[in-house]
Motif scaffolding. Structure first.
Motif, PDB file in Angstrom:
ATOM      1  N   THR A 171      -4.619   3.750 -11.800  1.00  0.00           N
ATOM      2  CA  THR A 171      -3.396   4.135 -11.093  1.00  0.00           C
ATOM      3  C   THR A 171      -2.485   2.941 -10.873  1.00  0.00           C
ATOM      4  O   THR A 171      -1.364   3.089 -10.414  1.00  0.00           O
ATOM      5  N   HIS A 172      -3.006   1.753 -11.161  1.00  0.00           N
ATOM      6  CA  HIS A 172      -2.205   0.522 -11.062  1.00  0.00           C
ATOM      7  C   HIS A 172      -2.890  -0.568 -11.887  1.00  0.00           C
ATOM      8  O   HIS A 172      -4.005  -0.375 -12.374  1.00  0.00           O
ATOM      9  N   THR A 174      -3.695  -3.434 -10.651  1.00  0.00           N
ATOM     10  CA  THR A 174      -4.439  -4.278  -9.709  1.00  0.00           C
ATOM     11  C   THR A 174      -5.929  -4.462 -10.062  1.00  0.00           C
ATOM     12  O   THR A 174      -6.465  -5.538  -9.823  1.00  0.00           O
ATOM     13  N   GLN A 177      -7.180  -7.738 -11.313  1.00  0.00           N
ATOM     14  CA  GLN A 177      -7.369  -8.938 -10.480  1.00  0.00           C
ATOM     15  C   GLN A 177      -8.839  -9.343 -10.426  1.00  0.00           C
ATOM     16  O   GLN A 177      -9.202 -10.489 -10.703  1.00  0.00           O
ATOM     17  N   ARG A 198      -0.283   8.291 -12.875  1.00  0.00           N
ATOM     18  CA  ARG A 198      -0.477   9.020 -11.607  1.00  0.00           C
ATOM     19  C   ARG A 198      -0.153  10.483 -11.818  1.00  0.00           C
ATOM     20  O   ARG A 198       0.749  10.828 -12.581  1.00  0.00           O
ATOM     21  N   GLN A 212       3.407  -1.372 -15.500  1.00  0.00           N
ATOM     22  CA  GLN A 212       3.428  -2.414 -14.477  1.00  0.00           C
ATOM     23  C   GLN A 212       3.050  -3.745 -15.107  1.00  0.00           C
ATOM     24  O   GLN A 212       2.443  -3.798 -16.170  1.00  0.00           O
ATOM     25  N   GLU A 214       0.972  -6.937 -13.480  1.00  0.00           N
ATOM     26  CA  GLU A 214       0.312  -7.520 -12.322  1.00  0.00           C
ATOM     27  C   GLU A 214       0.301  -9.029 -12.516  1.00  0.00           C
ATOM     28  O   GLU A 214       0.103  -9.515 -13.628  1.00  0.00           O
ATOM     29  N   PHE A 252      -0.624  -3.301   1.755  1.00  0.00           N
ATOM     30  CA  PHE A 252      -1.451  -2.967   0.596  1.00  0.00           C
ATOM     31  C   PHE A 252      -2.843  -3.492   0.904  1.00  0.00           C
ATOM     32  O   PHE A 252      -2.971  -4.643   1.321  1.00  0.00           O
ATOM     33  N   PHE A 254      -5.158  -4.683  -0.696  1.00  0.00           N
ATOM     34  CA  PHE A 254      -5.696  -5.825  -1.449  1.00  0.00           C
ATOM     35  C   PHE A 254      -4.970  -7.137  -1.182  1.00  0.00           C
ATOM     36  O   PHE A 254      -5.261  -8.156  -1.808  1.00  0.00           O
ATOM     37  N   VAL A 255      -3.977  -7.126  -0.272  1.00  0.00           N
ATOM     38  CA  VAL A 255      -3.300  -8.379   0.100  1.00  0.00           C
ATOM     39  C   VAL A 255      -3.185  -8.508   1.617  1.00  0.00           C
ATOM     40  O   VAL A 255      -3.127  -7.513   2.339  1.00  0.00           O
ATOM     41  N   PRO A 286       6.187  -5.396  -4.912  1.00  0.00           N
ATOM     42  CA  PRO A 286       5.246  -5.601  -3.819  1.00  0.00           C
ATOM     43  C   PRO A 286       4.365  -6.806  -4.144  1.00  0.00           C
ATOM     44  O   PRO A 286       4.007  -7.012  -5.302  1.00  0.00           O
ATOM     45  N   CYS A 287       4.068  -7.602  -3.140  1.00  0.00           N
ATOM     46  CA  CYS A 287       3.310  -8.825  -3.399  1.00  0.00           C
ATOM     47  C   CYS A 287       2.627  -9.305  -2.127  1.00  0.00           C
ATOM     48  O   CYS A 287       2.825  -8.731  -1.055  1.00  0.00           O
ATOM     49  N   GLY A 288       1.843 -10.341  -2.249  1.00  0.00           N
ATOM     50  CA  GLY A 288       1.177 -10.867  -1.057  1.00  0.00           C
ATOM     51  C   GLY A 288       0.118 -11.878  -1.418  1.00  0.00           C
ATOM     52  O   GLY A 288      -0.034 -12.255  -2.579  1.00  0.00           O
ATOM     53  N   ALA A 309      -0.599 -12.518  -5.380  1.00  0.00           N
ATOM     54  CA  ALA A 309      -0.561 -11.457  -6.396  1.00  0.00           C
ATOM     55  C   ALA A 309       0.714 -10.652  -6.233  1.00  0.00           C
ATOM     56  O   ALA A 309       1.305 -10.604  -5.146  1.00  0.00           O
ATOM     57  N   PHE A 310       1.141 -10.066  -7.341  1.00  0.00           N
ATOM     58  CA  PHE A 310       2.263  -9.130  -7.243  1.00  0.00           C
ATOM     59  C   PHE A 310       2.042  -8.001  -8.233  1.00  0.00           C
ATOM     60  O   PHE A 310       1.243  -8.115  -9.172  1.00  0.00           O
ATOM     61  N   GLY A 311       2.721  -6.894  -8.000  1.00  0.00           N
ATOM     62  CA  GLY A 311       2.654  -5.767  -8.925  1.00  0.00           C
ATOM     63  C   GLY A 311       4.075  -5.323  -9.217  1.00  0.00           C
ATOM     64  O   GLY A 311       4.778  -4.823  -8.333  1.00  0.00           O
TER      65      GLY A 311
HETATM   66  N1  DAH Z   1      -0.999  -1.961  -7.002  1.00  0.00           N
HETATM   67  C1  DAH Z   1       0.171  -1.643  -6.216  1.00  0.00           C
HETATM   68  C2  DAH Z   1       0.739  -0.307  -6.683  1.00  0.00           C
HETATM   69  O1  DAH Z   1       0.572   0.073  -7.794  1.00  0.00           O
HETATM   70  C3  DAH Z   1       1.219  -2.694  -6.387  1.00  0.00           C
HETATM   71  C4  DAH Z   1       0.895  -4.027  -5.788  1.00  0.00           C
HETATM   72  C5  DAH Z   1       1.259  -4.312  -4.497  1.00  0.00           C
HETATM   73  C6  DAH Z   1       0.262  -5.000  -6.523  1.00  0.00           C
HETATM   74  C7  DAH Z   1       1.005  -5.556  -3.936  1.00  0.00           C
HETATM   75  C8  DAH Z   1       0.000  -6.247  -5.990  1.00  0.00           C
HETATM   76  C9  DAH Z   1       0.399  -6.516  -4.673  1.00  0.00           C
HETATM   77  O2  DAH Z   1      -0.610  -7.195  -6.661  1.00  0.00           O
HETATM   78  O3  DAH Z   1       0.160  -7.739  -4.156  1.00  0.00           O
HETATM   79  O4  DAH Z   1       1.395   0.328  -5.917  1.00  0.00           O
END
Ligand code: DAH
Length: 344
Positions: A171-172, A174, A177, A198, A212, A214, A252, A254-255, A286-288, A309-311
């Protein structure tokens, strides 16, 4: 010339003159000049001739052959020309009609933008590994610290695969990682682009399949400042100008801390439109800082190793850059879409 030859020549010329079309002419040509044709057949008479007459006979047969060969080719050429002229007169040829054009392929805007992003990150020392689209429930959710109660786990959101094990269409991006942390020795930095899925009701801003990228950086000293600097560099490279951005706190699993990086909507320049849901801003990135639980799933000690990380949603980025207001056009398969945008 031998009587027999003269006869054959006259006969052949008459047949040529009477042949109604090109096909008939070719038939006659074979009849006279083919391997088992009449002229070739003259050679059979050689043994019955006086030895001193044979050489000149053979020579004459060859000359006749060449002469008739040329006459047939000329007659075919004339018939061909005549039938073309006739077709032009009777079939109504329109010289103003467009000709047949060879369609030219083009790089799809998604691929183009993905390649650009890869170039930007590769030039900053990032690696670009590839991870599976059919992912295990563990990597997609568990390893990303997504609790069983999280809405992303909803059956509605996910395409589950039938068969042994708990597999789904990721679904992403991520899950890459933890896969990357298990695969590469820290410190490292990587991006992993790809398709995600999705179970969505499709409309102008939702698709069931989208793209996406990542990003993940693992090192001993990682701060939010590092993250913001890299994101600004990326956006400047992609949009070819400094982008107006804002950062909001975002959750999120994971961050921690997590952010929503928004950019000013490039379709309406902030005035409000369906793409930005009339807010003037588009959630782009989105990131963190990577959550310690995720680092631990990656087999690393969160006391030693940190990360950001960011997505990045690629479809959104394509829409922003080219001013497209309906996400369905991106994967819609209309060739004119890719061909048109590849020139921009
Ligand atoms: N995996 C999230 C999504 O698909 C996006 C995401 C958000 C990825 C924050 C990241 C992150 O690496 O830090 O909605």
């Amino acid at each position: 010339m031998h009587d027999k030859m003269n006869e054959l020549k006259t006969e052949a010329l008459a047949a040529m003159a009477q042949a109604p079309d090109e096909t008939a002419l070719r038939d006659q040509q074979v009849r006279f000049l083919g391997k088992k044709g009449l002229v070739t057949g003259l050679m059979k008479e050689l043994p019955s001739l006086a030895p001193e007459a044979r050489a000149s006979f053979g020579k004459e047969v060859n000359e006749l052959k060449q002469e008739l060969e040329a006459a047939f080719e000329e007659a075919v050429r004339q018939r061909h020309h005549a039938s073309l002229m006739k077709a032009l007169e009777t079939e109504g040829f329109d010289p103003t009609l467009p000709g047949l054009r060879q369609e030219q392929g083009a790089i799809h805007p998604l691929s183009k933008i993905q390649e650009e992003i890869e170039d930007v990150f590769v030039s900053m020392g990032f690696i670009v590994p590839d991870y599976p689209e059919a992912e295990s429930e563990f990597f997609n959710f568990e390893a990303a610290n997504i609790p069983a109660t999280h809405p992303a786990r909803d059956m509605q959101d996910t395409f589950w695969l039938e068969g042994p094990g708990s597999y789904l269409l990721r679904t992403h991006t991520t899950p890459g990682q933890v896969r990357a942390m298990r695969e590469f020795k820290p410190p490292f930095k990587a991006i992993f682009p790809g398709k995600v899925y999705r179970y969505e009701a499709v409309d102008a801003s939702h698709e069931h399949t989208f793209h996406q990228v990542e990003g993940l950086l693992i090192d001993r000293d990682v701060s939010v400042a590092n993250l913001i600097h890299s994101m600004k560099t990326l956006l400047r490279e992609i949009f070819k100008r400094d982008m107006t951005i804002r950062l909001r706190p975002g959750y999120f699993p994971f961050v921690e801390p997590g952010f929503e990086l928004d950019i000013r909507c490039t379709v309406c320049e902030g005035a409000g439109c369906p793409v930005c849901k009339h807010s003037g801003w588009v959630e782009l990135l989105p990131c963190g800082l990577v959550h310690p639980a995720v680092i631990r799933h990656g087999g690393l000690d969160p006391e030693v190793w940190k990360g950001w990380a960011f997505g990045l949603g690629l479809s959104r980025l394509v829409m922003m850059r080219y001013g497209i207001n309906d996400i369905r056009q991106i994967l819609g398969g209309d060739l004119r879409f890719a061909a048109q945008l590849s020139r921009i």
